[in-house]
Design a protein around this motif. Structure first.
Motif, short mmCIF file in Angstrom:
data_model
loop_
_atom_site.label_atom_id
_atom_site.label_comp_id
_atom_site.label_asym_id
_atom_site.label_seq_id
_atom_site.Cartn_x
_atom_site.Cartn_y
_atom_site.Cartn_z
N THR A 25 -39.63 38.22 3.45
CA THR A 25 -39.33 38.84 4.64
C THR A 25 -38.61 38.35 5.53
OG1 THR A 25 -41.39 38.04 5.70
CG2 THR A 25 -41.62 39.98 4.55
N LYS A 28 -35.03 38.64 4.14
CA LYS A 28 -34.25 39.99 4.48
C LYS A 28 -34.07 40.21 6.09
CE LYS A 28 -37.04 42.97 1.42
NZ LYS A 28 -38.11 44.24 1.27
N GLU A 29 -34.91 39.46 6.89
CA GLU A 29 -34.45 39.79 8.40
C GLU A 29 -33.10 39.02 8.61
OE1 GLU A 29 -37.71 38.08 10.44
OE2 GLU A 29 -39.11 39.51 9.95
N SER A 32 -30.49 41.29 7.12
CA SER A 32 -29.76 42.33 8.04
C SER A 32 -29.29 42.00 9.10
CB SER A 32 -31.23 43.11 8.18
OG SER A 32 -32.23 42.50 9.16
N LYS A 33 -29.59 40.76 9.73
CA LYS A 33 -29.05 40.34 11.17
C LYS A 33 -27.53 39.85 10.89
CE LYS A 33 -29.57 36.72 14.63
NZ LYS A 33 -30.23 35.69 15.34
#
Length: 101
Positions: A25, A28-29, A32-33
């Motif tokens: 996770t 993923k963060e 995306s950032k």
């Protein structure tokens, strides 16, 4: 003794499952950032221009998503009570002259 071993096993499995999910996770963060920052840098702010030309699609037809292109053309033939063209008449039916294959 059986209950104690079952409890310890359940606790151990619960801890390993939660540890395995944490790094994924976080990755993923971070992705995306990075994508949002890249998109913000890539698209410069366009100045607002008011043009009187109607917006069109690639094929040249007016794009009905815009308010200025939604003006309805007057019906060639009879209309219904609500003002929409009555499609029972050939004058209003665009596909009346076309032959079905």
């Amino acid at each position: 003794m059986k209950k104690l071993l079952t409890g310890l096993l359940a606790m151990f499995m619960g801890l390993t499952v939660t540890m395995a999910q944490t790094p994924a996770t976080a990755k993923k963060e971070a992705k995306s950032k990075a994508k949002t920052e890249k998109a913000e840098k890539a698209t410069p702010a366009a100045p607002a221009t008011a043009s009187a030309a109607p917006k069109t699609k690639k094929d040249g037809t007016p794009d009905k998503r815009f308010k200025e292109n939604k003006a309805a053309a007057p019906a060639a033939g009879p209309t219904k009570k609500d003002g929409t063209p009555d499609m029972r008449y050939k004058a209003n039916n665009k596909s009346a002259g076309k032959k079905k294959a």
